[in-house]
Motif scaffolding. Structure first.
Motif, PDB file in Angstrom:
ATOM      1  N   ASN A 159       0.393  -1.221  -0.339  1.00 10.79           N
ATOM      2  CA  ASN A 159      -0.270   0.428   0.217  1.00 10.79           C
ATOM      3  C   ASN A 159       0.972   1.247  -0.170  1.00 10.79           C
ATOM      4  OD1 ASN A 159      -1.662   2.145   0.631  1.00 10.79           O
ATOM      5  ND2 ASN A 159      -2.161   1.528   2.222  1.00 10.79           N
ATOM      6  N   HIS A 160       0.943   2.214  -1.144  1.00  6.94           N
ATOM      7  CA  HIS A 160       1.966   3.254  -1.055  1.00  6.94           C
ATOM      8  C   HIS A 160       1.231   4.465  -0.474  1.00  6.94           C
ATOM      9  CE1 HIS A 160       4.527   1.506  -4.610  1.00  6.94           C
ATOM     10  NE2 HIS A 160       3.763   0.782  -4.975  1.00  6.94           N
ATOM     11  N   SER A 161       0.195   3.592   0.001  1.00 11.44           N
ATOM     12  CA  SER A 161      -0.072   5.086   0.518  1.00 11.44           C
ATOM     13  C   SER A 161      -0.289   4.781   2.612  1.00 11.44           C
ATOM     14  CB  SER A 161      -2.503   5.628   0.202  1.00 11.44           C
ATOM     15  OG  SER A 161      -2.388   4.325   0.536  1.00 11.44           O
ATOM     16  N   HIS A 162       0.487   3.997   2.755  1.00 15.71           N
ATOM     17  CA  HIS A 162       0.676   3.326   4.072  1.00 15.71           C
ATOM     18  C   HIS A 162       1.722   4.784   4.617  1.00 15.71           C
ATOM     19  CE1 HIS A 162       0.693   1.690   7.891  1.00 15.71           C
ATOM     20  NE2 HIS A 162       0.099   0.396   7.350  1.00 15.71           N
ATOM     21  N   PRO A 163       1.068   4.751   6.265  1.00 17.36           N
ATOM     22  CA  PRO A 163       2.136   5.871   6.532  1.00 17.36           C
ATOM     23  C   PRO A 163       3.258   5.267   6.688  1.00 17.36           C
ATOM     24  CG  PRO A 163       0.779   5.713   7.773  1.00 17.36           C
ATOM     25  CD  PRO A 163      -0.008   4.759   6.619  1.00 17.36           C
ATOM     26  N   PHE A 164       4.470   4.152   6.955  1.00 16.24           N
ATOM     27  CA  PHE A 164       5.809   4.010   7.083  1.00 16.24           C
ATOM     28  C   PHE A 164       6.043   3.956   5.552  1.00 16.24           C
ATOM     29  CE2 PHE A 164       4.482   2.166  11.124  1.00 16.24           C
ATOM     30  CZ  PHE A 164       4.349   3.439  11.856  1.00 16.24           C
ATOM     31  N   TYR A 165       5.164   3.908   4.811  1.00  8.83           N
ATOM     32  CA  TYR A 165       5.398   3.176   2.918  1.00  8.83           C
ATOM     33  C   TYR A 165       7.143   3.855   3.222  1.00  8.83           C
ATOM     34  CZ  TYR A 165       6.341   3.098  -1.735  1.00  8.83           C
ATOM     35  OH  TYR A 165       6.999   2.646  -3.121  1.00  8.83           O
ATOM     36  N   GLY A 166       7.865   3.467   2.383  1.00  7.31           N
ATOM     37  CA  GLY A 166       9.698   4.091   2.321  1.00  7.31           C
ATOM     38  C   GLY A 166       9.970   4.958   3.439  1.00  7.31           C
ATOM     39  N   GLN A 184       9.524  -6.872  10.834  1.00  4.69           N
ATOM     40  CA  GLN A 184       8.467  -7.412   9.865  1.00  4.69           C
ATOM     41  C   GLN A 184       7.119  -6.849   9.393  1.00  4.69           C
ATOM     42  OE1 GLN A 184       8.126 -11.788  10.765  1.00  4.69           O
ATOM     43  NE2 GLN A 184       9.944 -12.843  10.183  1.00  4.69           N
ATOM     44  N   LEU A 185       6.468  -6.550  10.095  1.00  8.90           N
ATOM     45  CA  LEU A 185       5.274  -5.686   9.781  1.00  8.90           C
ATOM     46  C   LEU A 185       5.192  -3.889   8.994  1.00  8.90           C
ATOM     47  CD1 LEU A 185       3.582  -6.080  13.304  1.00  8.90           C
ATOM     48  CD2 LEU A 185       2.680  -7.168  10.141  1.00  8.90           C
ATOM     49  N   VAL A 186       6.789  -3.792   9.684  1.00  9.77           N
ATOM     50  CA  VAL A 186       7.435  -2.334   8.970  1.00  9.77           C
ATOM     51  C   VAL A 186       7.617  -2.115   7.367  1.00  9.77           C
ATOM     52  CG1 VAL A 186       9.555  -1.092   8.728  1.00  9.77           C
ATOM     53  CG2 VAL A 186       8.071  -1.392  11.038  1.00  9.77           C
ATOM     54  N   TRP A 187       8.073  -3.764   7.112  1.00 10.28           N
ATOM     55  CA  TRP A 187       8.912  -4.438   5.877  1.00 10.28           C
ATOM     56  C   TRP A 187       7.903  -4.652   4.395  1.00 10.28           C
ATOM     57  CZ3 TRP A 187      13.488  -3.044   4.635  1.00 10.28           C
ATOM     58  CH2 TRP A 187      14.089  -2.505   5.991  1.00 10.28           C
ATOM     59  N   GLN A 188       6.610  -5.360   5.785  1.00  7.10           N
ATOM     60  CA  GLN A 188       5.687  -5.774   4.443  1.00  7.10           C
ATOM     61  C   GLN A 188       4.635  -4.338   4.321  1.00  7.10           C
ATOM     62  OE1 GLN A 188       2.957  -7.972   7.483  1.00  7.10           O
ATOM     63  NE2 GLN A 188       1.429  -8.217   5.570  1.00  7.10           N
ATOM     64  N   GLY A 237       5.978  -1.681   3.300  1.00  7.93           N
ATOM     65  CA  GLY A 237       7.172  -1.284   2.574  1.00  7.93           C
ATOM     66  C   GLY A 237       8.328   0.115   2.953  1.00  7.93           C
ATOM     67  N   GLY A 238       8.046  -0.131   4.568  1.00  3.54           N
ATOM     68  CA  GLY A 238       9.079   0.710   5.306  1.00  3.54           C
ATOM     69  C   GLY A 238      10.219   0.264   5.362  1.00  3.54           C
ATOM     70  N   ILE A 239      11.452   0.575   6.078  1.00  2.00           N
ATOM     71  CA  ILE A 239      12.402   0.549   6.048  1.00  2.00           C
ATOM     72  C   ILE A 239      12.499   0.208   7.881  1.00  2.00           C
ATOM     73  CG2 ILE A 239      15.256   0.897   5.923  1.00  2.00           C
ATOM     74  CD1 ILE A 239      14.299   2.420   3.509  1.00  2.00           C
ATOM     75  N   ALA A 240      12.880  -1.015   8.206  1.00  2.00           N
ATOM     76  CA  ALA A 240      12.825  -1.497  10.218  1.00  2.00           C
ATOM     77  C   ALA A 240      14.938  -1.507   9.917  1.00  2.00           C
ATOM     78  CB  ALA A 240      12.558  -2.628  10.316  1.00  2.00           C
ATOM     79  N   ALA A 241      15.024  -0.014  10.207  1.00  2.00           N
ATOM     80  CA  ALA A 241      16.383  -0.138  10.369  1.00  2.00           C
ATOM     81  C   ALA A 241      17.134  -0.031  11.629  1.00  2.00           C
ATOM     82  CB  ALA A 241      16.898   2.077  10.208  1.00  2.00           C
ATOM     83  N   LYS A 242      18.350  -0.336  11.606  1.00  4.86           N
ATOM     84  CA  LYS A 242      18.705  -1.706  12.980  1.00  4.86           C
ATOM     85  C   LYS A 242      19.192   0.770  14.107  1.00  4.86           C
ATOM     86  CE  LYS A 242      20.529  -5.747  12.579  1.00  4.86           C
ATOM     87  NZ  LYS A 242      21.619  -6.580  12.003  1.00  4.86           N
ATOM     88  N   ASN A 243      19.647   1.223  13.351  1.00  5.60           N
ATOM     89  CA  ASN A 243      20.253   1.957  14.005  1.00  5.60           C
ATOM     90  C   ASN A 243      19.323   4.111  13.445  1.00  5.60           C
ATOM     91  OD1 ASN A 243      22.370   0.789  15.469  1.00  5.60           O
ATOM     92  ND2 ASN A 243      23.087   0.943  13.851  1.00  5.60           N
ATOM     93  N   LEU A 244      19.781   5.132  14.396  1.00  2.00           N
ATOM     94  CA  LEU A 244      19.587   6.488  14.154  1.00  2.00           C
ATOM     95  C   LEU A 244      20.372   7.255  12.847  1.00  2.00           C
ATOM     96  CD1 LEU A 244      17.764   7.621  17.287  1.00  2.00           C
ATOM     97  CD2 LEU A 244      16.414   7.685  15.778  1.00  2.00           C
ATOM     98  N   PHE A 294       2.757   2.807  18.007  1.00  2.00           N
ATOM     99  CA  PHE A 294       3.083   2.561  16.190  1.00  2.00           C
ATOM    100  C   PHE A 294       2.154   1.491  16.186  1.00  2.00           C
ATOM    101  CE2 PHE A 294       4.909  -1.183  15.426  1.00  2.00           C
ATOM    102  CZ  PHE A 294       5.418  -1.428  14.030  1.00  2.00           C
ATOM    103  N   LEU A 295       1.249   0.625  16.536  1.00  2.00           N
ATOM    104  CA  LEU A 295       0.237  -0.420  16.667  1.00  2.00           C
ATOM    105  C   LEU A 295      -1.239   0.224  16.134  1.00  2.00           C
ATOM    106  CD1 LEU A 295       0.422  -2.430  19.453  1.00  2.00           C
ATOM    107  CD2 LEU A 295       1.530  -3.109  17.475  1.00  2.00           C
ATOM    108  N   ALA A 296      -1.516   2.037  16.474  1.00  7.52           N
ATOM    109  CA  ALA A 296      -2.622   2.453  15.591  1.00  7.52           C
ATOM    110  C   ALA A 296      -2.308   2.930  14.509  1.00  7.52           C
ATOM    111  CB  ALA A 296      -3.020   3.810  16.115  1.00  7.52           C
ATOM    112  N   MET A 297      -0.990   3.153  14.258  1.00  4.57           N
ATOM    113  CA  MET A 297      -0.334   3.288  12.620  1.00  4.57           C
ATOM    114  C   MET A 297      -0.553   2.152  11.925  1.00  4.57           C
ATOM    115  SD  MET A 297       2.546   6.334  13.041  1.00  4.57           S
ATOM    116  CE  MET A 297       2.835   6.662  11.998  1.00  4.57           C
ATOM    117  N   LEU A 298       0.066   0.829  12.526  1.00  5.44           N
ATOM    118  CA  LEU A 298       0.554  -0.064  11.199  1.00  5.44           C
ATOM    119  C   LEU A 298      -1.314  -0.466  11.104  1.00  5.44           C
ATOM    120  CD1 LEU A 298       1.972  -2.433  13.205  1.00  5.44           C
ATOM    121  CD2 LEU A 298       2.430  -1.333  11.069  1.00  5.44           C
TER     122      LEU A 298
END
Length: 302
Positions: free
Chosen positions: A212-219, A238-242, A244-251, A298-302
């Motif tokens: 979903n390209h309109s998801h708030p976590f996309y990109g 995994q949910l972030v990747w799903q 379309g986001g990027i689950a990064a390790k570091n800030l 976070f869960l609400a945004m998912l």
């Protein structure tokens, strides 16, 4: 035919002789015919906080487990003369070499290759190639960091990649994915001589196709700190990747969201402020558009 062994080690501490669990999956003619699991008494007999947090094995449960040299006569027939696959093979083979050095063991022949490297070649457009991510998108269920489950999923992924590449055998899969096969000492091994014809690589689709390209976590880049009560860290990533986001390790200055869970005083001190939270304060003070979320947000945004 596809014949190989998949392995996975878990370790108790930072020592190369500290393996505390071993899983092996046996693949014969493209079928998983056996899966084995052993607990191992580690040397030194210590359990690191981070290691236990990952695999959940307690030191007390290993008190009566055999040391690796006691276990070796049972394990040897599974490995000798075989080609071994592991997900991040450098890690598992480094542990095995460390055990050999400590217990003065030997093996006549063993070759290995890495399924992480195979996966990078097979699915080059995926944002990550961890075992959990690949298992999720290939619909493989398992208990991550249980050694026999990890070995089984490693084997299943190799079989899946062989199917996608239309590989005739394991050496053909290694050839098609352009990875290296190595001997136990780390030197390069030669693939079995056979006629290899150049052909077009079969079309292999990306693992995640419906985003979903309109998801708030996309990109967007999302970083986690602390423990979430409803989700494990891997599951949340995994949910972030799903999405379309990027689950990064570091800030970094490119981070869009930081999700703050429950902090562990043993790790971050009595003030319960992690190094990531301190870094986030610095980025915010410099005007970077970082958004801090608690678990509920976070869960609400998912």
């Amino acid at each position: 035919m596809l014949d190989f062994i998949a392995i996975d080690f878990e370790n108790a501490n930072n020592a190369r002789s500290s393996a505390c669990s071993l899983g092996i999956a046996v693949i014969e003619k493209g079928v998983i015919t056996d899966v084995k699991h052993w607990y191992i008494k580690p040397y030194p007999f210590e359990m690191g906080y981070y290691q236990q947090r990952v695999h959940k094995i307690t030191l007390e449960s290993l008190t009566l487990a055999p040391a690796f040299d006691e276990l070796w006569p049972e394990v040897l027939p599974y490995l000798e003369g075989k080609t071994v696959l592991a997900h991040n093979a450098a890690y598992d083979l480094n542990l095995l070499r460390g055990l050999f050095e400590h217990y003065h063991l030997s093996i006549q022949a063993l070759q290995y290759a890495c399924t992480v490297d195979m996966a990078r070649s097979t699915w080059p457009n995926e944002p990550k190639h961890s075992l959990g991510y690949l298992a999720y998108y290939n619909q493989l269920t398992f208990t991550h960091h249980r050694a026999d489950d990890d070995a089984r999923v490693c084997a299943q992924l190799a079989l899946r990649m062989a199917e996608l590449h239309e590989a005739a055998d394991l050496d053909d899969l290694i050839y098609r994915t352009k990875v290296s096969k190595r001997n136990f000492d780390g030197t390069y091994a030669t693939l079995k001589p056979q006629p290899r014809t150049r052909r077009n690589t079969p079309f292999i689709p990306n693992l995640h196709t419906a985003i979903n390209h309109s998801h708030p976590f996309y990109g967007k880049s999302v970083v986690f700190t602390g423990d979430l009560s409803a989700l494990g860290r891997t599951e949340a990533q995994q949910l972030v990747w799903q999405c379309g986001g990027i689950a990064a390790k570091n800030l970094s200055y490119a981070t869009h969201y930081m999700v703050v869970g429950k902090q562990n005083a043993q790790l971050v001190g009595e003030e319960l402020i992690s190094s990531k939270m301190k870094k986030a304060e610095e980025l915010l003070s410099r005007g970077f558009p970082l958004v801090i979320l608690n678990e509920e947000e976070f869960l609400a945004m998912l």
